[in-house]
Design an enzyme around this catalytic site. Structure first.
Site, PDB file in Angstrom:
ATOM      1  N   ASP A  93      86.613 -11.725  29.261  1.00  0.00           N
ATOM      2  CA  ASP A  93      86.851 -13.030  28.621  1.00  0.00           C
ATOM      3  C   ASP A  93      85.529 -13.743  28.319  1.00  0.00           C
ATOM      4  O   ASP A  93      84.459 -13.370  28.843  1.00  0.00           O
ATOM      5  CB  ASP A  93      87.703 -13.877  29.589  1.00  0.00           C
ATOM      6  CG  ASP A  93      88.544 -14.929  28.890  1.00  0.00           C
ATOM      7  OD1 ASP A  93      88.280 -15.223  27.709  1.00  0.00           O
ATOM      8  OD2 ASP A  93      89.465 -15.474  29.540  1.00  0.00           O
TER       9      ASP A  93
ATOM     10  N   LYS B  74      89.919  -6.829  31.555  1.00  0.00           N
ATOM     11  CA  LYS B  74      90.043  -7.834  30.488  1.00  0.00           C
ATOM     12  C   LYS B  74      88.776  -8.685  30.545  1.00  0.00           C
ATOM     13  O   LYS B  74      88.509  -9.336  31.554  1.00  0.00           O
ATOM     14  CB  LYS B  74      91.282  -8.695  30.732  1.00  0.00           C
ATOM     15  CG  LYS B  74      91.402  -9.879  29.776  1.00  0.00           C
ATOM     16  CD  LYS B  74      92.678 -10.668  30.070  1.00  0.00           C
ATOM     17  CE  LYS B  74      92.760 -11.945  29.274  1.00  0.00           C
ATOM     18  NZ  LYS B  74      93.935 -12.746  29.635  1.00  0.00           N
TER      19      LYS B  74
ATOM     20  N   TRP C  98      91.547 -22.817  18.594  1.00  0.00           N
ATOM     21  CA  TRP C  98      92.160 -22.313  19.814  1.00  0.00           C
ATOM     22  C   TRP C  98      93.666 -22.541  19.731  1.00  0.00           C
ATOM     23  O   TRP C  98      94.114 -23.618  19.329  1.00  0.00           O
ATOM     24  CB  TRP C  98      91.570 -23.046  21.035  1.00  0.00           C
ATOM     25  CG  TRP C  98      92.229 -22.621  22.320  1.00  0.00           C
ATOM     26  CD1 TRP C  98      92.107 -21.426  22.946  1.00  0.00           C
ATOM     27  CD2 TRP C  98      93.122 -23.413  23.111  1.00  0.00           C
ATOM     28  NE1 TRP C  98      92.881 -21.404  24.094  1.00  0.00           N
ATOM     29  CE2 TRP C  98      93.508 -22.625  24.215  1.00  0.00           C
ATOM     30  CE3 TRP C  98      93.644 -24.706  23.001  1.00  0.00           C
ATOM     31  CZ2 TRP C  98      94.378 -23.066  25.199  1.00  0.00           C
ATOM     32  CZ3 TRP C  98      94.513 -25.160  23.979  1.00  0.00           C
ATOM     33  CH2 TRP C  98      94.871 -24.339  25.065  1.00  0.00           C
TER      34      TRP C  98
ATOM     35  N   ASN D 264      84.913 -17.909  27.513  1.00  0.00           N
ATOM     36  CA  ASN D 264      85.745 -19.090  27.288  1.00  0.00           C
ATOM     37  C   ASN D 264      85.083 -20.314  26.683  1.00  0.00           C
ATOM     38  O   ASN D 264      85.678 -21.389  26.717  1.00  0.00           O
ATOM     39  CB  ASN D 264      86.430 -19.486  28.598  1.00  0.00           C
ATOM     40  CG  ASN D 264      87.731 -18.721  28.778  1.00  0.00           C
ATOM     41  OD1 ASN D 264      88.627 -18.833  27.953  1.00  0.00           O
ATOM     42  ND2 ASN D 264      87.818 -17.919  29.822  1.00  0.00           N
TER      43      ASN D 264
ATOM     44  N   CYS E 233      88.608 -10.562  24.922  1.00  0.00           N
ATOM     45  CA  CYS E 233      89.291 -11.847  24.887  1.00  0.00           C
ATOM     46  C   CYS E 233      88.212 -12.911  24.851  1.00  0.00           C
ATOM     47  O   CYS E 233      87.141 -12.737  25.426  1.00  0.00           O
ATOM     48  CB  CYS E 233      90.129 -11.973  26.164  1.00  0.00           C
ATOM     49  SG  CYS E 233      90.760 -13.612  26.533  1.00  0.00           S
TER      50      CYS E 233
ATOM     51  N   ASP F 278      95.874 -17.519  23.001  1.00  0.00           N
ATOM     52  CA  ASP F 278      96.534 -18.031  24.203  1.00  0.00           C
ATOM     53  C   ASP F 278      97.899 -18.614  23.876  1.00  0.00           C
ATOM     54  O   ASP F 278      98.681 -18.924  24.776  1.00  0.00           O
ATOM     55  CB  ASP F 278      95.677 -19.125  24.856  1.00  0.00           C
ATOM     56  CG  ASP F 278      94.567 -18.531  25.697  1.00  0.00           C
ATOM     57  OD1 ASP F 278      94.579 -17.312  25.925  1.00  0.00           O
ATOM     58  OD2 ASP F 278      93.674 -19.291  26.126  1.00  0.00           O
TER      59      ASP F 278
HETATM   60  C1  DGJ Z   1      91.505 -17.526  28.491  1.00  0.00           C
HETATM   61  C2  DGJ Z   1      92.363 -16.333  28.205  1.00  0.00           C
HETATM   62  O1  DGJ Z   1      92.673 -16.276  26.852  1.00  0.00           O
HETATM   63  C3  DGJ Z   1      93.612 -16.402  29.065  1.00  0.00           C
HETATM   64  O2  DGJ Z   1      94.463 -15.335  28.772  1.00  0.00           O
HETATM   65  C4  DGJ Z   1      93.208 -16.388  30.511  1.00  0.00           C
HETATM   66  O3  DGJ Z   1      92.600 -15.164  30.815  1.00  0.00           O
HETATM   67  C5  DGJ Z   1      92.255 -17.535  30.802  1.00  0.00           C
HETATM   68  N1  DGJ Z   1      91.151 -17.547  29.898  1.00  0.00           N
HETATM   69  C6  DGJ Z   1      91.740 -17.449  32.204  1.00  0.00           C
HETATM   70  O4  DGJ Z   1      90.770 -18.365  32.471  1.00  0.00           O
END
Ligand code: DGJ
Length: 723
Positions: free
Chosen positions: A468, A466, A183, A470, A516, A538
C-alpha cells in the site's frame, strides 16, 4: 516469424513497423531528421504509405510545432510539448537531433525491437528510440535511452518516453478520452473535444494518483459525423508504465487540424544530472490504433498485459478468491478474530486469506506504528506463525498487508531516523493520514526496506503481499544530496520502489503481489509489470464500482482488477445492505473476486448463498480472467449496465447484467452480446424465470437477450456455452 520491421535503405531511409492490422511508418528527411509519416491501418504495400515530406504542413503549422519530428527535442522553432529538453555544461539549451544509426533486436518474449539512434549535430548526446512491436495486440511499446557521450555533465530538464502523432484532420475532430477521479471514485471515464492549445493529464503527487490515470484514447469524427463507439470507429490510444510523477500532454492546432500526444515522466520539478558516460532510461509508453472502437482498444491492451506484461511467474495462474479483513476489523487485528474470520472464509471457498493493516508495531490506529514492522505482541502473543499455520490448515494461502514507503512520526523508525523522510530545512513536514513518506532515493532507506521485507518473507510462510501507499509526496526535499541531484527524487523513488519489488520477487518467487495506493492510486502499466493484481478503489459499493471498474477496464485487464463483496456499514460508510448479496457478488465477479465483509455477521443462509456464488465464480473465472471483454451497456448512460466476457476460442461466454432502476413497469432493455461465433449454437443459462435454451450466435448478437430483470438493483449472470 512474420517480418514486422521493414527497413529500406534505397533512396531515402524509411522504416515500416507492421502489426497484424496496423502500421507505423518513420523516415528521414533530406536534412537527416527523423520524421513520423503514418500510424493507422496496415496497407498492402510499403509504397502505399506517405513518402518523405508528403505530410508536410503549411509553413504556418510547421513553425508552430514542427509537427512531424518523431521525438521532438526542444530547440529551434519547437513550441509544443518537447520530448527532450537539455542544458549543456556551457549553458546551451538548444538541441538539434539527427539520425545516426539503427539496429534491430529480439526482445523479451521474442518480440522484435527496432532501435533508432539520434545524435545532436554538435554536442555529445545520443538518444536511442526503442520500438518493441507486439503484432497480435496491434501495439508498439516505445521508450528512449538518453546518453551523455561527452566529457562534461549535462542536465535533463524533460525526458519523455514518446510522442504519438495523429493524422491531420478537419478542425474540431479529435476527442480525448481519459480517466480521472479522486479517492473512492477512481478511473472515471471523461471525454472532451480538443480545441487549440494543450490539454495535460498528469500526476505531480509522486505516485500514479487517484485523480488522473496515465491512459489516453483519441477518436475522430467520421465523415458521416459519427464518433467512435465501443465497437466501431478509429481510435488511437496509449498507456504509460510509470508509478510516479507522469504526464500526457495533448497538443492541438487547427487549420489544418493536428494533434499529438507526448508522454512520460513529468518534467515538473524534475532535473536529472547526466554525467559523462551515463544513460537515462525512460519508462515504456505503449500505443495502438484500431478501427474497431474503444472496445477493441481495451482488448488489445488487456491481451498485451496477459500475454506479455504481467509478471510471468503468475501470469498464467488464476487470481485466487481472497478474503481481506480490513473492512471487517480495521486496526482491531488479533489472532483470535482473524482466525474466526478465516474459518468462515474457508467455509465459503475462499482460497487466500489476507490480514490487512494493524498487525504490527503499535498500530492500533492510523496515528502510530508505521515503519515498525515487528509483529505486535499483544495482538499476536504467540507470533504470526500459529495464525499462518491455521490458515494453511484451513486450505487457504496466507497474505498480509504492508506499507513500506511510509512512516508515522509516532514510530521508533522515525524517532531514530527523522532525516529519512522527504523534507526541506526550515519547512514543516506536511502529514496526511498522520504519516510521512520515506525518501527511497537514499540508498540506506531502500536497503532497509528490502532487508526487513526479505527477512519477513524468509521467516514466515507468506504467500501474498498487499503493498500500500496511502498519501502523496509533499516537500520533496533531499537536503543531504548534492544540489544538482536533489530534483531526481521523484524518479529515484519509483526506481527504488520497482527495484525492491523486483529483487524480492526474484528471492521469493512463489509470493503473489498486489499493488494498492489508498485504493486505486497505483493503477498503471509500470506497477502491473511488477505486481500480479491491483486494488482498484476503496469504494466497494457494488453500484459505484460498476463505473470505477468500467473506467479501469478501458486500460487494464479484468484479471488484475480486484473487487470485493462488502457489507453495510463498511468502513467507507456506504450502505450496501439494501443491495442483495447476489448483486454485490455479481458486481465483484466481473473482475478478480474478493470478499471484504465481516463474515462473523453472516447468517447460515448467507454463508450458503455466498459459498454457492464463490463456487460459481470458480467455474467461470477462466472466462473473466483470461477472456475478451465486451462492454455492452455502460453504467454511465442508462438504467441498465452489461458487461460480457468471451473465451478466446469463442466457446464460452458470460454476460453480467445490472438493472439499477425500473420505471413505469417498462421491460429492461435487451442486451446484445458480441464476439460470438455467429454460426455456432449456444446454450443459454441464467435468464430469470426461463429454462435453458439453445440459440445461434448470430441470433444472440442480432436479436439480443432479454434478461427479464425487474425492480431496482437487480442483476443476472447469463452463461453462453457452444453446443
Ligand atoms: C488503503 C487501502 O486501499 C485499504 O484497502 C486498506 O488496506 C487501508 N489502506 C489500510 O490502511
Amino acid at each position: 516469424m512474420v517480418q514486422v520491421v521493414q527497413f529500406f535503405e534505397a533512396k531515402e531511409k524509411c522504416w515500416v513497423l507492421t502489426t497484424d492490422r496496423t502500421a507505423y511508418v518513420l523516415g528521414l528527411t533530406a536534412n537527416g531528421r527523423l520524421e513520423h509519416r503514418y500510424w493507422g491501418e496496415r496497407l498492402p504495400r510499403p509504397a502505399d504509405y506517405p513518402g518523405p515530406g508528403e505530410r508536410k504542413a503549411s509553413y504556418a503549422v510547421e513553425s508552430q510545432m514542427l509537427p512531424f519530428d518523431e521525438y521532438p527535442a526542444w530547440g529551434g522553432f519547437l513550441y509544443k510539448e518537447p520530448c527532450l529538453k537539455v542544458t549543456f555544461a556551457d549553458g546551451v539549451r538548444d538541441l538539434a537531433l539527427v539520425y545516426s544509426h539503427q539496429r534491430q533486436e529480439i526482445g523479451q518474449e521474442g518480440l522484435p525491437v527496432l532501435v533508432i539512434t539520434l545524435k545532436d549535430n554538435y554536442y555529445p548526446l545520443e538518444v536511442d528510440l526503442h520500438y518493441k512491436v507486439v503484432p497480435q495486440c496491434d501495439l508498439i511499446q516505445r521508450w528512449a535511452v538518453i546518453r551523455n557521450t561527452g566529457q562534461e555533465w549535462l542536465d535533463l530538464e524533460a525526458a519523455l518516453s514518446a510522442a504519438w502523432q495523429l493524422p491531420s484532420l478537419r478542425d474540431g475532430s479529435y476527442r480525448l478520452t481519459h480517466l480521472s477521479g479522486r479517492w473512492n471514485s477512481e478511473t472515471q471515464v471523461r471525454q472532451t473535444v480538443l480545441t487549440d492549445g494543450r490539454k495535460t493529464v498528469e500526476s505531480r503527487q509522486g505516485l500514479t494518483s487517484a485523480e488522473a490515470n496515465p491512459f489516453f484514447a483519441i477518436d475522430i469524427l467520421a465523415p458521416d459525423g459519427t464518433r467512435a463507439s465501443e465497437e466501431v470507429g478509429q481510435v488511437w490510444f496509449g498507456a504509460l508504465g510509470w508509478s510516479g510523477n507522469w504526464k500526457i500532454a495533448v497538443d492541438h492546432v487547427s487549420d489544418p487540424a493536428r494533434a499529438y500526444v507526448a508522454g512520460g515522466i513529468n518534467d515538473f520539478d524534475f532535473r536529472w544530472r547526466l554525467n559523462p558516460g551515463e544513460e537515462f532510461v525512460t519508462p515504456p509508453f505503449v500505443g495502438g490504433y484500431t478501427a474497431q472502437g474503444f472496445g477493441q482498444a481495451s482488448r488489445n491492451l488487456h491481451l498485451y498485459q496477459l500475454d506479455y506484461l504481467l509478471p510471468r511467474s503468475h501470469a498464467k495462474q488464476f487470481r485466487q478468491v481472497l478474503y481481506n479483513s480490513w473492512e471487517a476489523v480495521t486496526f482491531d487485528v488479533t489472532e483470535e478474530k482473524q482466525l474466526q474470520l478465516a474459518e468462515r472464509a474457508a467455509r465459503l471457498g475462499v482460497e487466500l486469506f489476507v490480514v490487512d493493516d494493524g498487525w504490527f508495531g503499535q498500530r492500533h490506529h492510523d496515528r502510530a506504528g508505521l515503519g515498525d514492522w515487528y509483529v505486535n505482541p499483544e495482538k499476536f502473543p504467540r507470533g504470526l506463525d500459529p495464525l499462518i499455520d491455521q490458515v494453511h490448515e484451513l486450505g487457504m494461502n496466507f497474505g498480509i498487508w504492508v506499507e513500506p514507503e511510509m512512516v508515522n512520526p509516532d514510530s521508533d523508525l522515525y524517532r531514530m531516523h527523522p532525516d529519512w523522510v522527504y523534507h526541506f530545512p526550515h519547512r514543516s513536514r506536511s502529514e496526511r493520514r498522520n504519516q510521512l513518506v520515506l525518501n527511497l532515493a537514499r540508498a540506506e532507506v531502500a536497503a532497509h526496506i528490502y532487508a526487513w521485507l526479505d527477512s519477513f518473507l524468509s521467516k514466515h510462510k507468506i504467500d501474498f503481499i498487499k503493498w500500500d501507499f496511502n498519501r502523496p509526496i509533499a516537500e520533496a526535499g533531499w537536503p543531504a544530496a548534492p544540489l544538482e541531484h536533489q530534483r531526481e527524487v521523484y524518479v529515484r523513488h519509483v526506481q527504488a520502489f520497482y527495484d525492491i519489488v523486483e529483487q524480492l520477487r526474484a528471492r521469493h518467487p512463489a509470493v503473489v503481489w498486489e499493488v494498492c495506493a489508498g485504493g486505486g492510486g497505483r493503477a498503471d502499466l509500470g506497477a502491473l509489470a511488477r505486481f500480479d493484481q491491483c486494488w482498484v478503489s476503496d469504494n466497494t459499493d457494488p453500484f459505484d464500482r460498476l463505473q470505477i471498474q468500467e473506467g479501469y477496464s478501458m486500460a487494464y485487464a479484468p484479471k488484475t482488477m480486484m473487487a470485493w463483496v462488502s457489507s453495510s456499514p463498511t468502513s467507507q460508510h456506504i450502505n450496501n445492505e439494501a443491495l442483495h448479496l447476489r448483486y454485490r457478488f455479481h458486481s465483484a465477479m466481473t473482475g478478480s473476486l474478493g470478499l471484504g465483509e465481516d463474515l462473523t455477521r453472516y447468517t447460515e443462509e448467507q454463508i450458503a448463498e455466498a459459498a454457492t456464488l464463490v463456487a460459481e465464480y470458480k467455474t467461470l473465472r477462466h472466462i473473466v480472467q483470461e477472456g475478451l471483454l465486451y462492454r455492452l451497456n455502460s453504467p454511465r448512460t442508462g438504467d441498465l449496465a452489461a458487461v460480457q466476457y468471451v473465451s478466446r476460442d469463442q466457446r464460452e461466454s458470460v454476460v453480467f447484467v445490472f438493472l439499477h432502476s425500473q420505471h413505469y413497469w417498462q421491460a429492461a432493455p435487451r442486451v446484445y452480446p458480441r464476439g460470438l461465433d455467429p454460426a455456432g449454437y449456444y446454450r443459454i443459462e441464467g435468464i430469470i424465470g426461463e429454462e435453458a435454451k439453445t440459440v445461434s450466435g448470430q441470433s444472440l448478437m442480432r436479436v439480443g437477450l432479454q434478461s427479464n430483470l425487474d425492480g431496482h438493483f437487480g442483476s443476472a449472470l447469463i452463461k453462453l456455452t457452444l453446443g
